[in-house]
Design an enzyme around this catalytic site. Structure first.
Site, PDB file in Angstrom:
ATOM      1  N   ASN A  25       0.587   6.561   3.496  1.00 23.10           N
ATOM      2  CA  ASN A  25      -0.311   6.555   2.336  1.00 23.10           C
ATOM      3  C   ASN A  25       0.344   7.486   1.296  1.00 23.10           C
ATOM      4  O   ASN A  25      -0.227   8.026   0.298  1.00 23.10           O
ATOM      5  CB  ASN A  25      -1.682   6.987   2.650  1.00 23.10           C
ATOM      6  N   HIS A  45       0.361  13.844   0.137  1.00 26.21           N
ATOM      7  CA  HIS A  45      -0.642  14.637   0.500  1.00 26.21           C
ATOM      8  C   HIS A  45      -0.987  15.424  -0.782  1.00 26.21           C
ATOM      9  O   HIS A  45      -0.030  15.744  -1.729  1.00 26.21           O
ATOM     10  CB  HIS A  45       0.088  15.509   1.756  1.00 26.21           C
TER      11      HIS A  45
HETATM   12  P1  IDP Z   1      -5.798  13.254   3.827  1.00 18.75           P
HETATM   13  O1  IDP Z   1      -4.370  13.195   3.625  1.00 18.75           O
HETATM   14  O2  IDP Z   1      -6.673  12.389   2.683  1.00 18.75           O
HETATM   15  O3  IDP Z   1      -6.522  14.640   3.445  1.00 18.75           O
HETATM   16  P2  IDP Z   1      -6.562  13.572   6.413  1.00 18.75           P
HETATM   17  O4  IDP Z   1      -7.798  12.911   7.050  1.00 18.75           O
HETATM   18  O5  IDP Z   1      -6.387  15.088   6.389  1.00 18.75           O
HETATM   19  O6  IDP Z   1      -6.271  12.660   5.153  1.00 18.75           O
HETATM   20  O7  IDP Z   1      -5.315  12.879   7.235  1.00 18.75           O
HETATM   21  C1  IDP Z   1      -4.243  13.401   7.061  1.00 18.75           C
HETATM   22  C2  IDP Z   1      -3.051  12.480   7.064  1.00 18.75           C
HETATM   23  O8  IDP Z   1      -3.148  11.813   8.501  1.00 18.75           O
HETATM   24  C3  IDP Z   1      -3.337  11.282   6.267  1.00 18.75           C
HETATM   25  O9  IDP Z   1      -3.004  11.486   4.917  1.00 18.75           O
HETATM   26  C4  IDP Z   1      -2.842  10.106   6.849  1.00 18.75           C
HETATM   27  O10 IDP Z   1      -1.278  10.159   6.684  1.00 18.75           O
HETATM   28  C5  IDP Z   1      -2.865  10.440   8.277  1.00 18.75           C
HETATM   29  N1  IDP Z   1      -4.098   9.746   8.947  1.00 18.75           N
HETATM   30  C6  IDP Z   1      -5.315  10.003   8.778  1.00 18.75           C
HETATM   31  N2  IDP Z   1      -6.252   9.006   9.346  1.00 18.75           N
HETATM   32  C7  IDP Z   1      -5.408   8.451  10.326  1.00 18.75           C
HETATM   33  C8  IDP Z   1      -5.687   7.231  11.106  1.00 18.75           C
HETATM   34  O11 IDP Z   1      -6.912   6.915  11.050  1.00 18.75           O
HETATM   35  N3  IDP Z   1      -4.645   6.646  11.466  1.00 18.75           N
HETATM   36  C9  IDP Z   1      -3.516   6.905  10.958  1.00 18.75           C
HETATM   37  N4  IDP Z   1      -3.058   7.965  10.474  1.00 18.75           N
HETATM   38  C10 IDP Z   1      -4.203   8.628   9.759  1.00 18.75           C
HETATM   39 MG    MG Z   2      -6.254  16.065   4.521  1.00 15.54          MG
END
Ligand code: IDP
Ligand code: MG
Length: 141
Positions: free
Chosen positions: A114, A117
């Site tokens: 995505n 970060h």
């Molecule tokens: P954020 O980056 O928007 O804070 P977080 O929930 O902290 O999101 O998750 C950290 C990273 O883990 C996300 O940016 C993404 O790369 C990965 N991630 C989060 N949820 C999922 C999922 O359901 N499947 C696969 N990867 C995920």
């Molecule tokens: Mg996060």
């Protein structure tokens, strides 16, 4: 609102698709100042520690593999309300749910790959900046 610092990673999918310049320009265009930036390859240990909060989640192993799959660009950003502002311009974690015009809507591939970060709190921002810029005079004060 106060002047804050936050921490950014341009993730391997975005670096691999040559989006570093566009994403840094988007950050600057939103009024966030880049105090320091560099390209690094995360070790497995660094990626595991950085995402330790997610270690019980089913996606943790894949996330660590992905974050170590290629170089990333780490940056220390500064501006008014920088932590919330960067989260806002990044957009939702899942690009399918991200608002129009956000970095993830424009550039992310999927919920894992995505593009970026950003720190989710001032306290985490301080810790994440210390983790990557502890030797940097400008950021680490
Ligand atoms: P954020 O980056 O928007 O804070 P977080 O929930 O902290 O999101 O998750 C950290 C990273 O883990 C996300 O940016 C993404 O790369 C990965 N991630 C989060 N949820 C999922 C999922 O359901 N499947 C696969 N990867 C995920
Ligand atoms: Mg996060």
């Amino acid at each position: 609102m106060a002047i804050e610092r936050t921490f950014s990673i341009i993730k391997p999918d975005a670096v691999g698709r040559d989006l570093v310049g566009k994403i840094l320009a988007h950050i600057e265009g939103a009024g966030l100042k880049i105090l320091a930036t560099r390209m690094v390859r995360l070790s497995e240990g660094q990626a595991k520690e950085f995402y330790a909060v997610h270690k019980e989640r089913p996606f943790y192993g894949d996330l660590v593999n992905y974050m170590t799959s290629g170089p990333v660009v780490v940056s220390c950003l500064e501006g008014e309300g920088a932590v919330a502002k960067y989260r806002e311009i990044m957009g939702a974690t899942n690009p399918a749910e991200a608002a129009e015009g956000t970095i993830r809507k424009l550039y992310a591939e999927n919920i894992e790959a995505n593009a970026v970060h950003g720190s989710d709190s001032l306290e985490n921002a301080k810790n994440e900046i210390a983790f990557f810029f502890e030797d940097n005079d400008i950021c680490a004060r």
